[in-house]
Design an enzyme around this catalytic site. Structure first.
Site, PDB file in Angstrom:
ATOM      1  N   ARG A  77      -2.294 -12.030   3.576  1.00 47.36           N
ATOM      2  CA  ARG A  77      -3.653 -11.745   3.125  1.00 47.36           C
ATOM      3  C   ARG A  77      -3.832 -12.204   1.679  1.00 47.36           C
ATOM      4  O   ARG A  77      -2.970 -11.971   0.830  1.00 47.36           O
ATOM      5  CB  ARG A  77      -3.944 -10.226   3.152  1.00 47.36           C
ATOM      6  CG  ARG A  77      -4.029  -9.534   4.488  1.00 47.36           C
ATOM      7  CD  ARG A  77      -5.167  -9.981   5.397  1.00 47.36           C
ATOM      8  NE  ARG A  77      -6.396 -10.425   4.792  1.00 47.36           N
ATOM      9  CZ  ARG A  77      -7.395  -9.634   4.396  1.00 47.36           C
ATOM     10  NH1 ARG A  77      -7.320  -8.336   4.512  1.00 47.36           N
ATOM     11  NH2 ARG A  77      -8.510 -10.151   3.875  1.00 47.36           N
TER      12      ARG A  77
ATOM     13  N   HIS B 155     -10.572  -3.356  -1.282  1.00 45.75           N
ATOM     14  CA  HIS B 155     -11.511  -2.820  -0.297  1.00 45.75           C
ATOM     15  C   HIS B 155     -12.550  -1.949  -1.007  1.00 45.75           C
ATOM     16  O   HIS B 155     -12.198  -1.164  -1.890  1.00 45.75           O
ATOM     17  CB  HIS B 155     -10.774  -1.952   0.728  1.00 45.75           C
ATOM     18  CG  HIS B 155      -9.759  -2.694   1.537  1.00 45.75           C
ATOM     19  ND1 HIS B 155     -10.037  -3.212   2.778  1.00 45.75           N
ATOM     20  CD2 HIS B 155      -8.470  -3.013   1.277  1.00 45.75           C
ATOM     21  CE1 HIS B 155      -8.946  -3.801   3.265  1.00 45.75           C
ATOM     22  NE2 HIS B 155      -7.987  -3.706   2.367  1.00 45.75           N
TER      23      HIS B 155
ATOM     24  N   TYR C  19       0.837  -1.198   0.000  1.00 46.41           N
ATOM     25  CA  TYR C  19       0.000   0.000   0.000  1.00 46.41           C
ATOM     26  C   TYR C  19       0.870   1.245   0.000  1.00 46.41           C
ATOM     27  O   TYR C  19       1.950   1.261   0.602  1.00 46.41           O
ATOM     28  CB  TYR C  19      -0.876   0.048   1.255  1.00 46.41           C
ATOM     29  CG  TYR C  19      -2.039  -0.912   1.245  1.00 46.41           C
ATOM     30  CD1 TYR C  19      -3.212  -0.587   0.593  1.00 46.41           C
ATOM     31  CD2 TYR C  19      -1.959  -2.129   1.916  1.00 46.41           C
ATOM     32  CE1 TYR C  19      -4.297  -1.453   0.599  1.00 46.41           C
ATOM     33  CE2 TYR C  19      -3.029  -3.006   1.923  1.00 46.41           C
ATOM     34  CZ  TYR C  19      -4.190  -2.660   1.260  1.00 46.41           C
ATOM     35  OH  TYR C  19      -5.251  -3.517   1.260  1.00 46.41           O
TER      36      TYR C  19
ATOM     37  N   HIS D  60      -7.002  -8.783  -2.521  1.00 37.88           N
ATOM     38  CA  HIS D  60      -8.337  -8.235  -2.271  1.00 37.88           C
ATOM     39  C   HIS D  60      -8.391  -6.761  -2.627  1.00 37.88           C
ATOM     40  O   HIS D  60      -7.353  -6.082  -2.688  1.00 37.88           O
ATOM     41  CB  HIS D  60      -8.742  -8.422  -0.797  1.00 37.88           C
ATOM     42  CG  HIS D  60      -7.808  -7.761   0.160  1.00 37.88           C
ATOM     43  ND1 HIS D  60      -6.634  -8.344   0.575  1.00 37.88           N
ATOM     44  CD2 HIS D  60      -7.843  -6.542   0.763  1.00 37.88           C
ATOM     45  CE1 HIS D  60      -6.002  -7.535   1.410  1.00 37.88           C
ATOM     46  NE2 HIS D  60      -6.712  -6.422   1.535  1.00 37.88           N
TER      47      HIS D  60
ATOM     48  N   TYR E 131      -0.117  -9.837   0.504  1.00 33.83           N
ATOM     49  CA  TYR E 131       0.906  -9.206   1.359  1.00 33.83           C
ATOM     50  C   TYR E 131       0.919  -9.843   2.742  1.00 33.83           C
ATOM     51  O   TYR E 131      -0.094 -10.352   3.223  1.00 33.83           O
ATOM     52  CB  TYR E 131       0.692  -7.696   1.445  1.00 33.83           C
ATOM     53  CG  TYR E 131      -0.647  -7.231   1.974  1.00 33.83           C
ATOM     54  CD1 TYR E 131      -0.919  -7.176   3.340  1.00 33.83           C
ATOM     55  CD2 TYR E 131      -1.641  -6.807   1.100  1.00 33.83           C
ATOM     56  CE1 TYR E 131      -2.142  -6.725   3.816  1.00 33.83           C
ATOM     57  CE2 TYR E 131      -2.865  -6.366   1.553  1.00 33.83           C
ATOM     58  CZ  TYR E 131      -3.116  -6.324   2.923  1.00 33.83           C
ATOM     59  OH  TYR E 131      -4.327  -5.889   3.380  1.00 33.83           O
TER      60      TYR E 131
HETATM   61 FE   LIG Z   1      -6.087  -4.704   2.520  1.00 27.79          FE
END
Ligand SMILES: [Fe+2]
Length: 244
Positions: free
Chosen positions: A159, A164, A110, A162, A149
């Site tokens: 994770r 959000h 991110y 995905h 990640y």
């Molecule tokens: Fe996330």
């Protein structure tokens, strides 16, 4: 969407297990933040229900392309087109509604100061986008396939890929948040957040489906993700703040 209830959830009438549990032992941070006392209804004030508005006039309906930076640079990664419809319990479209999306880049990182794990940032990818639904409740955006990640939930925790989603109602307090996953992701069975929703059929509604009709030859893979706000096909929504 017209209610402003923090607790109890507007989903309290849903079939048990079809929405994420507040407290899920495998999702470690939920142990610290899940309410331990009976839930209390918070009555919204008039100002909470009437404003602020989100400046929809400033958002042009139609496609959102997250693969191009402001300076024209192109994001790294597999381009994907994500589309779907925002629907109520009867399958009717929910029109002119703001969807916000955010995600990791193709390397699984991110653009956020809290994300310092060892993966490269992409100078041409912010990971943020917004789009309005049209008169048929449709939305679409183009982005890159997010990477998986690592996170600190437990040893060797990863994770699944995905995106959000945030669905805004008419005011700040009318906001629903969920995550869209990808079909066939080998990390899904091991993901505590995905598994917060006990009902397997409801949980699988969080997985998009690959779609040839929206796949663009030589360019972009298509995935479809419909969001149902209520009813027997309701999309599981997160109530607590989600950091991941
Ligand atoms: Fe996330």
């Amino acid at each position: 969407m017209n209610e402003c209830q923090t607790y109890p959830s507007p989903f309290r009438k849903h079939k048990q297990g079809t929405q994420p549990d507040h407290l899920h032992a495998g999702y470690v941070s939920s142990m610290k933040r899940a309410p331990l006392q009976p839930l209390v209804t918070i009555t919204p004030t008039l100002s909470e229900l009437t404003g602020p508005l989100f400046g929809r006039d400033e958002i042009v309906a139609g496609e959102c392309n997250m693969t191009r930076s402001a300076n024209g640079g192109e994001a790294q990664g597999q381009r994907i087109a994500v589309s779907g419809r925002l629907l109520d319990e009867g399958g009717a479209p929910i029109r002119n509604t703001l969807l916000e999306v955010w995600q990791a880049n193709a390397a699984g990182r991110y653009l956020h100061k809290w994300d310092q794990h060892d993966a490269p940032l992409d100078p041409n990818f912010s990971g943020e986008g917004h789009v309005l639904t049209d008169d048929l409740g449709r939305y679409s955006f183009v982005t890159v396939q997010p990477g998986s990640y690592p996170w600190g939930n437990h040893h060797n925790a990863w994770r699944p890929a995905h995106i959000h989603f945030s669905v805004f109602g008419p005011a700040v307090c009318t906001r629903l948040v969920t995550q869209m996953y990808f079909p066939g992701d080998p990390l899904l069975p091991f993901d505590p957040i995905y598994n917060c929703t006990a009902d397997s059929a409801a949980r699988e509604r969080l997985i998009s489906r690959f779609d040839w009709n929206t796949t663009i030859p030589q360019s972009t893979l298509g995935f479809v993700f419909d969001i149902h706000l209520r009813g027997r096909y309701a999309t599981p929504m997160e109530e607590g703040h989600d950091d991941h």
